[in-house]
Design a protein around this motif. Sequence first.
Motif, mmCIF file in Angstrom:
data_model
loop_
_atom_site.group_PDB
_atom_site.id
_atom_site.type_symbol
_atom_site.label_atom_id
_atom_site.label_comp_id
_atom_site.label_asym_id
_atom_site.label_seq_id
_atom_site.Cartn_x
_atom_site.Cartn_y
_atom_site.Cartn_z
ATOM 1 N N LEU A 32 2.348 -2.133 -7.243
ATOM 2 C CA LEU A 32 1.017 -2.476 -7.738
ATOM 3 C C LEU A 32 -0.018 -2.456 -6.629
ATOM 4 O O LEU A 32 -1.158 -2.021 -6.843
ATOM 5 C CB LEU A 32 1.046 -3.858 -8.407
ATOM 6 C CG LEU A 32 -0.292 -4.353 -8.987
ATOM 7 C CD1 LEU A 32 -0.790 -3.415 -10.081
ATOM 8 C CD2 LEU A 32 -0.137 -5.786 -9.530
ATOM 9 N N GLU A 35 -1.400 0.945 -6.103
ATOM 10 C CA GLU A 35 -2.315 1.316 -7.191
ATOM 11 C C GLU A 35 -3.674 0.662 -7.017
ATOM 12 O O GLU A 35 -4.726 1.311 -7.136
ATOM 13 C CB GLU A 35 -1.692 0.896 -8.527
ATOM 14 C CG GLU A 35 -2.581 1.090 -9.732
ATOM 15 C CD GLU A 35 -1.997 0.484 -10.990
ATOM 16 O OE1 GLU A 35 -2.783 0.096 -11.888
ATOM 17 O OE2 GLU A 35 -0.755 0.379 -11.096
ATOM 18 N N SER A 38 -5.616 1.921 -3.873
ATOM 19 C CA SER A 38 -6.138 3.268 -4.138
ATOM 20 C C SER A 38 -7.392 3.199 -5.000
ATOM 21 O O SER A 38 -8.377 3.900 -4.746
ATOM 22 C CB SER A 38 -5.067 4.120 -4.833
ATOM 23 O OG SER A 38 -3.973 4.359 -3.984
ATOM 24 N N GLU A 39 -7.360 2.317 -6.003
ATOM 25 C CA GLU A 39 -8.531 2.145 -6.857
ATOM 26 C C GLU A 39 -9.695 1.549 -6.070
ATOM 27 O O GLU A 39 -10.850 1.967 -6.242
ATOM 28 C CB GLU A 39 -8.185 1.249 -8.048
ATOM 29 C CG GLU A 39 -9.342 1.077 -9.022
ATOM 30 C CD GLU A 39 -8.968 0.330 -10.287
ATOM 31 O OE1 GLU A 39 -9.893 -0.086 -11.017
ATOM 32 O OE2 GLU A 39 -7.759 0.161 -10.556
ATOM 33 N N CYS A 107 -0.026 2.397 0.639
ATOM 34 C CA CYS A 107 -1.078 3.215 0.045
ATOM 35 C C CYS A 107 -1.559 4.252 1.042
ATOM 36 O O CYS A 107 -2.013 3.889 2.137
ATOM 37 C CB CYS A 107 -2.251 2.326 -0.380
ATOM 38 S SG CYS A 107 -3.690 3.213 -0.992
ATOM 39 N N ASP A 126 7.212 -0.058 -1.507
ATOM 40 C CA ASP A 126 6.644 -0.712 -2.690
ATOM 41 C C ASP A 126 5.924 -2.005 -2.384
ATOM 42 O O ASP A 126 5.481 -2.713 -3.285
ATOM 43 C CB ASP A 126 7.731 -0.949 -3.745
ATOM 44 C CG ASP A 126 8.816 -1.929 -3.279
ATOM 45 O OD1 ASP A 126 8.669 -2.516 -2.193
ATOM 46 O OD2 ASP A 126 9.803 -2.099 -4.026
#
Length: 269
Positions: A32, A35, A38-39, A107, A126
């Motif tokens: 997570l 993710e 990156s956002e 990331c 992760d």
Amino acid sequence: MDSSEARRHHFEVEKELATRLRNSTREERKGLAAELYSELYRRVPNHPRVARSKEKDAEERSIAAQLRLVRHALAPEVRFLEFGAGTGTFSKHVAPKVKEAIALEVCAQGSAADKAPANYRMQMHDGLVIPLPDGGIDVAFSYQVLEHLHPDDVELHFQEIARVLKPGGTYILSTPHALSGPHDVSRYFSEKLETFHLKEWTYGEMAPLMRRCGFTRIQPFLRGKTGPAYRLLLPGFRVIERALCMMPASLRTRVARKFLNNVVVCAFK
């Protein structure tokens, strides 16, 4: 967008994403962070961490600050692991001084322009389990990273670092001190942590947790120096922290920012 609007935009986006991370379960957190970061970098393209990686002067200052912390531990036979390595620039800088340099990141943040040394590699993970075998690392290092970990995962992080370290191996870390924070963009809008600094630490909180996770000696150190005399720093800092906690919050923060900006630790397995 002017600077004040850009900062507000950064705060609101990061607060939204950090809330998702804070409220997630450990199972949900597998991957997570990659993710969400990156956002964040997509929605805040001028994020300070990304901007600094593109500024040569800022990059050189960062490398110098980090090198002061680890220089004493580097040698040709050392296998070096950097946790939360960003673009990997610092690990690439360290690589010629060691046997192997591994940059661990959740990331992808682009790659530094310089060519990677042959004994350097970037390893994605992760955010929880370190994808390396037991007992293979001599020196682990993280710089301004621990504060980004979910508080429920920090114990696992220390356990994982202890697992991959050789007996007698060292974990060197620097993370913002809680009593002089918030240190992230939250500080401009709030007195508490609301963005991706999920928890800032004190020596008094960190040392007992690291001992439970397999570190036999936890030693604060200054200017990259270690030695028997520096072992006295830990009880000294804990006394100072207790004294600061007795002050009104606004005064405590002002005083702490003058001399206690970071928790800097050298922990031995």
